[in-house]
Motif scaffolding. Structure first.
Motif, short mmCIF file in Angstrom:
data_model
loop_
_atom_site.label_atom_id
_atom_site.label_comp_id
_atom_site.label_asym_id
_atom_site.label_seq_id
_atom_site.Cartn_x
_atom_site.Cartn_y
_atom_site.Cartn_z
N HIS A 60 -27.08 -26.05 -6.08
CA HIS A 60 -26.69 -26.87 -7.23
C HIS A 60 -25.49 -27.76 -6.94
CE1 HIS A 60 -23.67 -23.74 -7.62
NE2 HIS A 60 -23.04 -24.53 -8.48
N ASP A 61 -24.60 -27.32 -6.04
CA ASP A 61 -23.39 -28.08 -5.72
C ASP A 61 -23.54 -28.90 -4.43
OD1 ASP A 61 -23.31 -26.09 -3.81
OD2 ASP A 61 -21.44 -25.20 -4.53
N GLY A 62 -24.71 -28.86 -3.79
CA GLY A 62 -24.96 -29.64 -2.59
C GLY A 62 -24.29 -29.12 -1.34
N ARG A 63 -23.69 -27.94 -1.40
CA ARG A 63 -22.96 -27.40 -0.24
C ARG A 63 -23.86 -26.62 0.73
NH1 ARG A 63 -17.37 -25.26 -3.01
NH2 ARG A 63 -16.70 -27.30 -3.72
N GLU A 64 -25.01 -26.19 0.22
CA GLU A 64 -25.92 -25.40 1.05
C GLU A 64 -27.32 -25.99 0.98
OE1 GLU A 64 -24.36 -20.88 0.92
OE2 GLU A 64 -25.12 -21.63 -1.00
N VAL A 65 -28.09 -25.69 2.02
CA VAL A 65 -29.48 -26.10 2.08
C VAL A 65 -30.32 -24.86 2.37
CG1 VAL A 65 -29.40 -26.75 4.53
CG2 VAL A 65 -31.09 -27.81 3.04
N LEU A 66 -31.47 -24.77 1.72
CA LEU A 66 -32.36 -23.63 1.89
C LEU A 66 -33.34 -23.93 3.02
CD1 LEU A 66 -33.17 -20.86 0.72
CD2 LEU A 66 -34.75 -22.07 -0.80
N HIS A 106 -37.40 -23.79 -11.86
CA HIS A 106 -36.56 -24.87 -12.40
C HIS A 106 -35.88 -25.71 -11.33
CE1 HIS A 106 -37.42 -22.89 -16.13
NE2 HIS A 106 -36.80 -21.78 -15.72
N LEU A 107 -36.56 -25.90 -10.22
CA LEU A 107 -36.05 -26.83 -9.19
C LEU A 107 -36.12 -28.25 -9.76
CD1 LEU A 107 -37.89 -25.37 -6.07
CD2 LEU A 107 -35.45 -25.17 -6.60
N ARG A 108 -35.17 -29.08 -9.34
CA ARG A 108 -35.13 -30.45 -9.84
C ARG A 108 -35.40 -31.43 -8.69
NH1 ARG A 108 -29.88 -31.19 -11.18
NH2 ARG A 108 -29.53 -32.68 -9.53
N GLY A 143 -26.86 -20.41 -9.15
CA GLY A 143 -27.19 -18.99 -9.04
C GLY A 143 -28.58 -18.69 -8.53
N ALA A 144 -29.29 -19.70 -8.04
CA ALA A 144 -30.67 -19.50 -7.57
C ALA A 144 -30.70 -18.52 -6.40
CB ALA A 144 -31.27 -20.83 -7.16
N THR A 153 -40.91 -16.31 7.96
CA THR A 153 -40.37 -15.14 8.64
C THR A 153 -39.04 -14.75 8.02
OG1 THR A 153 -41.46 -15.79 10.69
CG2 THR A 153 -39.63 -14.25 10.90
N ASP A 154 -38.27 -15.77 7.61
CA ASP A 154 -36.97 -15.56 6.95
C ASP A 154 -36.71 -16.77 6.07
OD1 ASP A 154 -34.53 -14.48 6.22
OD2 ASP A 154 -33.67 -14.52 8.22
N LEU A 155 -35.86 -16.60 5.10
CA LEU A 155 -35.53 -17.67 4.15
C LEU A 155 -34.10 -17.44 3.71
CD1 LEU A 155 -36.73 -19.98 2.26
CD2 LEU A 155 -37.10 -18.15 0.60
N ARG A 156 -33.25 -18.47 3.87
CA ARG A 156 -31.86 -18.29 3.44
C ARG A 156 -31.14 -19.61 3.27
NH1 ARG A 156 -29.35 -15.69 8.94
NH2 ARG A 156 -31.25 -14.52 8.87
N TRP A 157 -30.04 -19.51 2.50
CA TRP A 157 -29.14 -20.65 2.30
C TRP A 157 -28.25 -20.79 3.53
CZ3 TRP A 157 -30.18 -23.79 -1.51
CH2 TRP A 157 -30.72 -23.32 -2.70
N TRP A 158 -28.02 -22.02 3.95
CA TRP A 158 -27.12 -22.34 5.05
C TRP A 158 -26.12 -23.39 4.58
CZ3 TRP A 158 -27.35 -19.92 9.75
CH2 TRP A 158 -28.49 -19.17 10.02
N PRO A 159 -24.85 -23.24 4.94
CA PRO A 159 -23.90 -24.32 4.64
C PRO A 159 -24.35 -25.60 5.35
CG PRO A 159 -22.74 -22.33 5.34
CD PRO A 159 -24.21 -22.11 5.59
N VAL A 160 -24.28 -26.74 4.68
CA VAL A 160 -24.77 -27.98 5.29
C VAL A 160 -23.99 -28.35 6.55
CG1 VAL A 160 -25.77 -28.91 3.17
CG2 VAL A 160 -23.40 -29.44 3.75
N ASN A 161 -22.78 -27.85 6.69
CA ASN A 161 -21.98 -28.15 7.87
C ASN A 161 -22.02 -27.02 8.90
OD1 ASN A 161 -20.48 -26.31 6.47
ND2 ASN A 161 -18.57 -27.48 6.52
#
Length: 172
Positions: A60-66, A106-108, A143-144, A153-161
């Motif tokens: 939501h804040d653009g700091r991470e990418v799934l 509720h993805l946008r 909060g997603a 195989t795996d799925l997770r949030w990563w910091p964009v940097n």
């Protein structure tokens, strides 16, 4: 919903996209030429290559990418996949794929094309082909919590940097 509406949506997205680099402009023209010669080029059945719908899902804040660790590709990549005849547009296919693969409601979907990529791959057809990815920026609600599907195989949030070294994802 039809093959024709998928094709028309892909063509319109590419025609209205303003790529920022010469390689992107070249890819745009190649994809438009492909679509001009492939009326069913948005479906996986088109073995020489096909348009695919990719979703770069941001927090939501653009700091991470799934990202998903794709079992066939063996690298961390964006979500997405094949268009289906029931999809009305390529953007709708990207949103459907992102929802299915992330388990997040509720993805946008942001308007317009985020980018494009081309990848040689042996996909579910079992023969070498080319994925012509149309990428869309999608934002998750605050909060997603992603839920891995059978397609990953795996799925997770990563910091964009701080993406994994083997990540293959377009970030702008």
């Amino acid at each position: 919903m039809s093959v024709e509406s998928l094709h028309a949506s892909a063509t319109e997205l590419l025609e209205t996209w303003c790529p920022g680099t010469d390689p992107e402009r070249s890819l745009r023209e190649a994809m438009l030429a492909f679509l001009g010669s492939a009326p069913r080029g948005c479906l996986r059945e088109h073995a020489p290559g096909h348009i695919t719908a990719s979703a770069v899902v941001f927090s939501h804040d653009g700091r991470e990418v799934l990202l998903t660790l794709h079992p066939r590709v063996g690298r961390w990549i964006q979500l997405g996949g094949h268009c289906e005849e029931r999809d009305e547009t390529v953007a709708g296919a990207a949103l459907r794929e992102a929802t299915e693969e992330s388990g997040i409601a509720h993805l946008r979907l942001e308007p317009g094309l985020y980018g494009a990529q081309a990848h040689p791959i042996t996909c579910s057809l079992g023969v070498p082909t080319r994925h012509l990815d149309l990428l869309f920026r999608i934002t998750a609600p605050a909060g997603a919590i992603p839920v891995r599907s059978h397609e990953s195989t795996d799925l997770r949030w990563w910091p964009v940097n701080a993406l994994p070294a083997d990540a293959d994802v377009l970030l702008r």
